[in-house]
Design an enzyme around this catalytic site. Structure first.
Site, short mmCIF file in Angstrom:
data_model
loop_
_atom_site.label_atom_id
_atom_site.label_comp_id
_atom_site.label_asym_id
_atom_site.label_seq_id
_atom_site.Cartn_x
_atom_site.Cartn_y
_atom_site.Cartn_z
CB SER A 250 0.27 -11.00 -11.99
OG SER A 250 -0.55 -11.90 -12.69
CE LYS B 49 2.22 -13.45 -15.21
NZ LYS B 49 1.01 -13.17 -14.41
CB SER C 73 0.44 -9.49 -16.49
OG SER C 73 0.43 -10.23 -15.28
#
Length: 464
Positions: A84, A87, A143
């Site tokens: 993640s 992102k 997230s």
């Protein structure tokens, strides 16, 4: 004699031009080799780098966000799965291409892109609407994977087009070995990067004020009731080095966590202390705690052992060349301008700017779309990169469509060698000019004395 005087005047003018060239960074192309060899003759044998703490991460890096100086790296150029931490790039592209008040409507594809029971998500429903600002908070702090998918569609129309934007942006900011396949970081064998590349991406994010404002939020954030959900959603940042968290570090300014079975624990973190801004990336951490412990240890080491210092234009020029001048068609037949962007380097506290050398960055551009040449340079302290800069040379000659012929391509790769130029030692040239001037003065005096003797002899003959 008249012609000789004209020659001296012309030589003096050439000397003045040569002096300008000596002090001008334009010489970079003639002075640097295709292998990125060091330009200046600084003795770096005594330069020492501070010993770094041991870390558990399989791959990590610590850089200065302002100078690009690499303070520490461990397997930083090896391919890893970012999870993640991806992102942060999705967030940056959204900020760059959208208004915070834009409305994002989530598609069926976005909503169904996550496993509700396993993947991080906010339970967004098909047709549900958030503002871009609310979506960014949901993605960067909590997230939420479906929000990353929805933002990608909102920005580019579809996920595939957004992924193309991601890969183009990564390359633009300096990534060398990165390929993204989705906007969230969910595992895909074709979705990979390196610690170095992620640091370059994080550097671009850290320089965006809107991104930092959102990502540094340590308090809770609430998305109010929407057109599809009656209750509000309240959440807080997952980064545990922010205020009030388990691994609180007072200089932490934000970042992004990540985890998949394949990537293990990943982390990108920003920190700032006394005007120095650092970025730490840790990949392949064995557990949740290790990534925060390692990151804090590297930050403390970096802030304690390094200093950011300025580099003036004269410093840069002296690094690029010492006692040589170059003459070739590139200098004599084109009206050239140059732009060298550099102001800071980061070096160990025990070091000096006089220990710094310059080389071509292995990952540099050489473009001629508008007749311009662009090269990325790196400043070195020993073998360590302590700063970066960009040198651009352009021609005022409207008939010049390309300056590329002045460089000869050495092979089929992106390495280039400089066009061979006549190299003259400046002191030898000064000596020759001085000798010529003295010789001319002696000749002039000798001729003048000879004429006076002849006139005096002629008067005596007339007298007698």
């Amino acid at each position: 004699m008249f012609r000789f005087k004209n020659y001296l005047k012309r030589a003096a003018a050439l000397l003045g031009a040569a002096a300008l060239l000596v002090s001008s960074p334009i010489q970079t192309f003639a002075a640097l080799s295709s292998t990125g060899s060091v330009v200046s003759s600084v003795d770096t044998s005594s330069t020492t780098w501070p010993s770094a703490p041991d870390v558990s991460a399989g791959s990590c890096i610590l850089i200065d966000a302002d100078t690009g100086s690499i303070l520490y790296e461990k397997n930083a150029y090896e391919k890893c799965y970012p999870a993640s931490t991806t992102k942060i790039l999705t967030g940056l592209l959204t900020i760059e291409n959208c208004s915070m008040s834009d409305i994002v409507t989530f598609s069926k594809e976005a909503v169904e892109s996550v496993n509700i029971t396993e993947d991080a998500n906010l339970g967004t429903k098909e047709g549900e609407q958030y503002t871009v600002e609310q979506a960014l908070y949901g993605m960067l702090l909590y997230s939420a994977n479906e929000i990353a998918y929805g933002l990608a569609e909102h920005v580019a129309g579809d996920l595939e087009s957004f992924v193309d934007m991601m890969n183009a942006k990564a390359s633009e900011v300096g990534a060398l070995n990165t390929h993204f396949a989705n906007a969230s970081g969910l595992f895909d064998q074709n979705h990979y990067t390196t610690a170095y590349d992620m640091a370059m991406i994080a550097r671009a994010c850290y320089n965006n004020a809107t991104f930092v404002s959102i990502d540094s939020t340590y308090t809770t954030y609430t998305i109010p009731a929407t057109n599809k959900t009656d209750t509000a959603r309240t959440f807080k940042h997952r980064h545990k080095m922010l205020y009030g968290r388990e691994y609180y570090y007072e200089y932490c300014k934000g970042g992004k966590t990540g985890f998949t079975d394949e990537s293990q624990y990943t982390l990108v973190t920003f920190a700032e202390k006394d005007g120095m801004r650092l970025i730490c990336v840790t990949f392949q951490e064995p557990d949740d705690a290790s990534r925060f412990v390692d990151t804090k240890a590297l930050f403390e080491w970096g802030f304690e052992n390094f200093t950011k210092t300025t580099t003036s234009s004269s410093n840069i020029s002296s690094l690029l060349t010492n006692d040589t001048i170059y003459t070739s068609d590139v200098f004599t037949s084109r009206a050239l301008n140059y732009n060298l962007t550099a102001s800071f380097i980061t070096i160990p506290n025990s070091g000096s700017s006089s220990d710094v050398t310059v080389a071509i960055d292995d990952n540099y551009d050489l473009t001629n779309d508008n007749g311009d040449l662009t090269v990325h340079l790196k400043y070195l302290f020993g073998e360590n990169v302590v700063g970066t800069t960009t040198l651009t040379i352009s021609s005022n000659d409207s008939t010049n469509t390309s300056l590329l012929p002045y460089l000869e391509e050495s092979d089929s790769s992106s390495n280039y060698t400089a066009k061979k130029c006549l190299r003259i030692n400046l002191w030898i040239l000064l000596g020759v000019i001085a000798f010529a001037i003295i010789l001319a003065f002696v000749i002039k005096n000798y001729n003048s004395n000879s004429r006076r003797r002849r006139r005096h002899a002629s008067k005596r003959k007339l007298r007698f």
